[in-house]
Enzyme design. Structure first.
Site, PDB file in Angstrom:
ATOM      1  N   ASP A  31       3.151 -80.190 -64.208  1.00 47.89           N
ATOM      2  CA  ASP A  31       2.474 -78.881 -64.156  1.00 47.89           C
ATOM      3  C   ASP A  31       3.188 -78.025 -63.103  1.00 47.89           C
ATOM      4  OD1 ASP A  31       0.777 -76.723 -63.977  1.00 47.89           O
ATOM      5  OD2 ASP A  31      -1.021 -77.876 -63.464  1.00 47.89           O
ATOM      6  N   ASP A  37       4.198 -70.569 -55.416  1.00 49.54           N
ATOM      7  CA  ASP A  37       3.315 -70.176 -54.297  1.00 49.54           C
ATOM      8  C   ASP A  37       3.446 -71.176 -53.146  1.00 49.54           C
ATOM      9  OD1 ASP A  37       2.431 -68.349 -56.211  1.00 49.54           O
ATOM     10  OD2 ASP A  37       0.704 -69.578 -56.759  1.00 49.54           O
TER      11      ASP A  37
HETATM   12  O1  RIB Z   1       0.755 -68.959 -59.372  1.00 52.43           O
HETATM   13  C1  RIB Z   1      -0.339 -69.659 -59.894  1.00 52.43           C
HETATM   14  C2  RIB Z   1      -1.585 -68.846 -59.792  1.00 52.43           C
HETATM   15  O2  RIB Z   1      -1.465 -67.703 -60.612  1.00 52.43           O
HETATM   16  C3  RIB Z   1      -2.834 -69.540 -60.248  1.00 52.43           C
HETATM   17  O3  RIB Z   1      -3.490 -70.222 -59.216  1.00 52.43           O
HETATM   18  C4  RIB Z   1      -3.661 -68.417 -60.868  1.00 52.43           C
HETATM   19  O4  RIB Z   1      -4.881 -68.185 -60.250  1.00 52.43           O
HETATM   20  C5  RIB Z   1      -2.767 -67.192 -60.836  1.00 52.43           C
HETATM   21  O5  RIB Z   1      -3.056 -66.363 -59.795  1.00 52.43           O
END
Ligand code: RIB
Length: 290
Positions: free
Chosen positions: A232, A238
């Site tokens: 995944d 992030d």
């Molecule tokens: O980058 C992943 C995120 O994109 C997820 O957590 C979802 O909430 C969106 O904001």
């Protein structure tokens, strides 16, 4: 030092699907899970798990107080998360190869006022970092305020929107884009992303690693990724951004911060979920040694 994150907070609803649905297709999911997410929340959790003091600036509805509590449990300072409207959410389909497609409803993430940002940044010191993504409002105001206060300003250009980047561009010290976003931005601006006048531009390339462009040194450096079997990829970018900024905030040189972030992102793609499964420094050490 401190990382201030003007960032989204979402309820992530994950569907495991055999393949990403096509237009007009009805598809049965194999399973469904819920958790804490949002690009902003994911970055705050990553930065906190990488041992940086992290203050989240954002909003959830009354239905999302659990999300604020969860961020607090992860060590994020949540005193500047306000209650407004309805909590944002994301519907995330993840296929057997670990690729995803995401549908967002912003909700409270777009109800952040200039005063909320100002109140949070009034505690900031010169050299602190403000990071933003494009899932909230008030980004340009926050960027200007932060720059005036002597903070370093970072922006992850997702979800991609040219006007949103143009609004913050004059204030940026760090820009994070993936390869597709880099190409889109370069076409829109008529120049390469490393010619936009930003001191640090980091382009993530998924399984091919990343490239850091540094304006002052007129140099670029390529970083390889670690070989893993992805289940995944959601939230890996992030995690990478949060870890890079945490490393810099803790005084690491960029090469070291990217090296650490690359390891954390590699672990992240072997896990299902977003904020709830972001690795901490011990996970990174256990996995890679060191
Ligand atoms: O980058 C992943 C995120 O994109 C997820 O957590 C979802 O909430 C969106 O904001």
């Amino acid at each position: 030092m401190t990382i201030y994150n003007l960032g989204s907070i979402n309820a992530d609803i994950f569907y495991r699907v055999p393949h990403l649905p096509m237009a007009g297709e009805t598809l049965s999911a194999v399973s469904m899970e819920r958790g804490l997410g949002g690009k902003g929340a994911n970055m705050s959790v990553a930065a906190a798990r990488a041992a940086a003091r992290t203050v989240h600036i954002g909003a959830v509805g009354k239905d999302g107080l659990w999300a604020k509590d969860r961020l607090t449990e992860f060590g994020v300072d949540t005193r500047h998360i306000h209650v407004a409207g309805t909590t944002g959410h994301a519907i995330i389909n993840v296929d057997d190869q670990g690729e995803n497609s995401i549908v967002l409803l912003a909700g409270a993430n777009r109800e952040i006022t200039r005063d909320m940002v100002g109140a949070a940044l009034s505690d900031a010191s010169v050299g602190d970092i403000l990071v933003m993504q494009n899932e909230t409002n008030a980004q340009a105001e926050a960027a200007k305020m932060a720059k005036d206060l002597g903070l370093r300003v970072a922006y992850a250009a997702a979800p991609f929107e040219v006007a949103a980047i143009e609004a913050v561009l004059p204030y940026l010290d760090f820009l994070f884009v993936n390869q597709v976003e880099a190409e889109q931005l370069s076409i829109a601006m008529g120049k390469a992303v490393h010619d936009l006048g930003i001191e640090h531009v980091i382009v993530t390339l998924g399984s091919k690693g990343s490239i850091w462009y540094n304006q002052s040194l007129s140099a670029s450096k390529r970083f390889a990724s670690h070989k893993v079997t992805p289940v995944d990829t959601t939230g890996a970018g992030d995690t990478f951004t949060g870890y890079v900024l945490a490393g810099l905030d803790r005084g690491m040189p960029m090469e070291q911060a990217i090296g650490l972030a690359t390891k954390a992102a590699a672990i992240m793609v072997t896990r299902h979920g977003t904020s709830d499964v972001i690795p901490d420094l011990k996970d990174v050490q256990d996995h890679f040694g060191g």
